[in-house]
Motif scaffolding. Structure first.
Motif, mmCIF file in Angstrom:
data_model
loop_
_atom_site.group_PDB
_atom_site.id
_atom_site.type_symbol
_atom_site.label_atom_id
_atom_site.label_comp_id
_atom_site.label_asym_id
_atom_site.label_seq_id
_atom_site.Cartn_x
_atom_site.Cartn_y
_atom_site.Cartn_z
ATOM 1 N N ARG A 120 0.846 -1.193 0.000
ATOM 2 C CA ARG A 120 0.000 0.000 0.000
ATOM 3 C C ARG A 120 0.882 1.243 0.000
ATOM 4 O O ARG A 120 1.918 1.283 0.674
ATOM 5 N N SER A 122 2.163 4.578 1.255
ATOM 6 C CA SER A 122 2.153 5.182 2.592
ATOM 7 C C SER A 122 2.654 6.610 2.563
ATOM 8 O O SER A 122 2.874 7.227 3.606
ATOM 9 N N GLY A 123 2.819 7.146 1.372
ATOM 10 C CA GLY A 123 3.301 8.501 1.195
ATOM 11 C C GLY A 123 3.916 8.626 -0.183
ATOM 12 O O GLY A 123 3.922 7.670 -0.972
ATOM 13 N N GLU A 124 4.446 9.801 -0.495
ATOM 14 C CA GLU A 124 5.054 9.998 -1.805
ATOM 15 C C GLU A 124 6.288 9.135 -1.956
ATOM 16 O O GLU A 124 7.206 9.169 -1.122
ATOM 17 N N THR A 128 4.334 0.567 1.908
ATOM 18 C CA THR A 128 4.435 -0.327 3.053
ATOM 19 C C THR A 128 3.852 -1.674 2.662
ATOM 20 O O THR A 128 2.724 -1.757 2.167
ATOM 21 N N GLU A 138 9.184 -1.536 4.668
ATOM 22 C CA GLU A 138 8.989 -0.157 4.228
ATOM 23 C C GLU A 138 9.898 0.085 3.019
ATOM 24 O O GLU A 138 11.124 0.038 3.138
ATOM 25 N N GLY A 280 -3.796 2.214 -0.831
ATOM 26 C CA GLY A 280 -3.311 3.426 -0.171
ATOM 27 C C GLY A 280 -3.433 4.703 -0.972
ATOM 28 O O GLY A 280 -2.719 5.673 -0.703
ATOM 29 N N GLU A 282 -5.527 6.996 -0.828
ATOM 30 C CA GLU A 282 -5.900 8.136 0.015
ATOM 31 C C GLU A 282 -4.677 8.804 0.649
ATOM 32 O O GLU A 282 -4.723 9.998 0.995
ATOM 33 N N ARG A 283 -3.581 8.069 0.763
ATOM 34 C CA ARG A 283 -2.370 8.627 1.375
ATOM 35 C C ARG A 283 -1.655 9.609 0.456
ATOM 36 O O ARG A 283 -0.756 10.337 0.888
ATOM 37 N N VAL A 284 -2.024 9.617 -0.822
ATOM 38 C CA VAL A 284 -1.379 10.530 -1.775
ATOM 39 C C VAL A 284 -2.420 11.414 -2.471
ATOM 40 O O VAL A 284 -2.188 11.919 -3.569
#
Length: 486
Positions: A120, A122-124, A128, A138, A280, A282-284
């Motif tokens: 998924r 977990s950021g730019e 993860t 990670e 994931g 929504e995290r970006v």
């Protein structure tokens, strides 16, 4: 084992190890990038285990038997029908028994690292991965992340349908016992192919389609497939709404606008949804479960690091087209990482231009349907000056010799202003191999006057090209005189 977290940095992270993800990763590795591919199921993806390959393994024996029965000298040697157990064994072979050991071995030989788990964002540039043992990895990408998670069967909002636990393509292609009665809701490729396969394997099939069959193709293609299914003994209900579904013990009760259908199994084949609900997004800043819009290098709009390749972008939900996109995307990622110039003009090395105008597709029904480019209706809607050429495949010597009573149709859609082909459809036994020539003609924009000189060998089914060009009219004779020889 206690949970643990590993942190890794690589050049490219690919989420999804189907054919598309494998090709993105392979091209990136060839371009010098350290690449990790993440997969929570089988390496090889939907196509290898639950779609393209096992479905064709189920379909092919019936096609061969049909050909044998239509060939004098062979027909007399045929006794009985299909050996269903043998067909299912061959299907199992096509999926390697749902083992991905060979495909994992291929990843190893190409230098692509596999991480098994649920990846998924977990950021730019961060992913993860939840591992089966409870640990996590990670991953951080120096350059890019590619989402290649494909699509899943869409279950429409019909009362009682989801609760009845219907089959999707996965159960239909992995079947262990052929049901006596199979109801299919849908009218597209999966629905018509599975109707063809199961009717031949001994099921009594009822196909329930909201509209006609094979929407998006020429209307006569769907009509030909519907007629053939009915001729094989299936019930085909077109322009019929499915109103509700109930499962009563071992029986499905499907209420439709044309009456009630009962069956032992129910297959839902009403299209695909992007498999992006749990990666994931929504995290970006993107919407989970959405199609991911991209430019022609497959870069997600509004980002400079995230790619969406294959079914997830909704451009052309076909394995071969996804692999085509993957080659462009993998090369583009490597070029950008190296600071090299990007060849992103139409038809360039780093773009998937063909997605817009030259997408080939084969439906392995009986008869087969092979098509590429625009239908006549779509071409007119695009404002083209359309000329349509139809011809009878059965009058071609190669087709007539291939079996007794060959029946088929061919259509070219021509842009009259440029005098080039923009669409083609072929219907008939074994027409799959005709579509590549049409695809080439469309991509290369070969003028009909030049295509006239591409002489098809006699006696082959490809001679239909000569007949189509003759029907459209021979090229005007050239009267200009040039050079000393004039």
């Amino acid at each position: 084992m206690s949970a643990h977290t590993e942190v890794r940095e690589v050049d490219l992270i690919v989420i999804g190890a189907g054919p598309v993800g494998e090709n993105v990763a392979d091209r990136a590795v060839q371009g010098g990038l350290e690449t990790v591919i993440v997969e929570r199921e089988l390496v090889g993806g939907e196509c290898s285990y639950w779609a393209c390959e096992p479905s064709k393994a189920l379909l092919r024996p019936a096609h061969v038997l049909e050909l044998a029965r239509a060939t004098p000298g062979v027909a007399e040697a045929i006794a009985g029908g299909l050996d269903v157990s043998a067909v299912l064994r061959r299907r199992d072979e096509s999926t390697s028994g749902w083992s991905d050991a060979d495909q994992v071995g291929w990843l190893e030989t190409t230098g692509i690292e596999l991480v098994r788990g649920h990846g998924r964002l977990s950021g730019e540039r961060r992913v993860t991965v939840a591992l089966a043992d409870g640990g996590t990895v990670e991953l951080r990408a120096r350059h890019a992340v590619a989402i290649t998670t494909g699509s899943a069967a869409r279950i429409p909002d019909i009362p009682g349908l989801r609760a009845s636990e219907p089959w999707t393509n996965r159960e239909a292609t992995a079947v262990r016992e052929i049901p006596g009665r199979l109801a299919i809701v849908g009218g597209g490729v999966v629905a018509t192919e599975m109707a063809t396969a199961y009717q031949a394997l001994g099921s009594q099939v009822t196909l329930i389609a909201r509209g006609g069959l094979l929407g998006g193709m020429e209307e006569f293609a769907g009509e030909a497939v519907a007629d053939a299914l009915r001729g094989a003994g299936a019930t085909v209900l077109t322009h019929t709404a499915t109103e509700s579904v109930e499962r009563d013990g071992g029986e499905y009760v499907v209420r439709t606008s044309a009456g009630t259908v009962t069956a032992d199994r129910l297959l839902v084949a009403t299209g695909r949804a992007p498999a992006t609900g749990d990666v994931g997004l929504e995290r970006v800043g993107l919407t989970p479960g959405s199609w991911l819009a991209t430019d022609d290098t497959l870069l997600v709009e509004g980002t400079d690091w995230l790619y969406a390749v294959g079914d997830v972008n909704g451009r052309a939900l076909l394995t071969h087209q996804g692999k085509y996109q993957a080659r462009a995307a993998g090369d583009a990622i490597a070029a950008r990482a190296a600071g090299a110039a990007l060849d992103d003009a139409p038809w360039g090395a780093h773009v998937a231009t063909a997605d817009h105008v030259a997408v080939p597709q084969v439906v392995f029904t009986a008869p087969e349907v092979a098509a590429v480019g625009r239908t006549a209706e779509a071409a007119r809607a695009a404002g083209l000056n359309v000329r349509v050429v139809d011809d009878d495949l059965g009058r071609v010597a190669g087709a007539a010799l291939s079996r007794t009573g060959y029946r088929g149709t061919a259509r070219l859609v021509i842009d009259g202003d440029r005098d080039v082909i923009v669409g083609a459809t072929f219907i008939g036994p074994d027409v799959a191999e005709l579509v590549q020539t049409a695809t080439t003609a469309i991509v290369a924009e070969i003028p009909l006057s030049r295509l006239w000189h591409a002489v098809p060998a006699f006696p082959t089914v490809s001679e239909i090209w000569l007949r189509l060009l003759e029907t459209d009219g021979r090229p005007a004779a050239r009267t200009e005189r040039t050079g000393a020889a004039a």
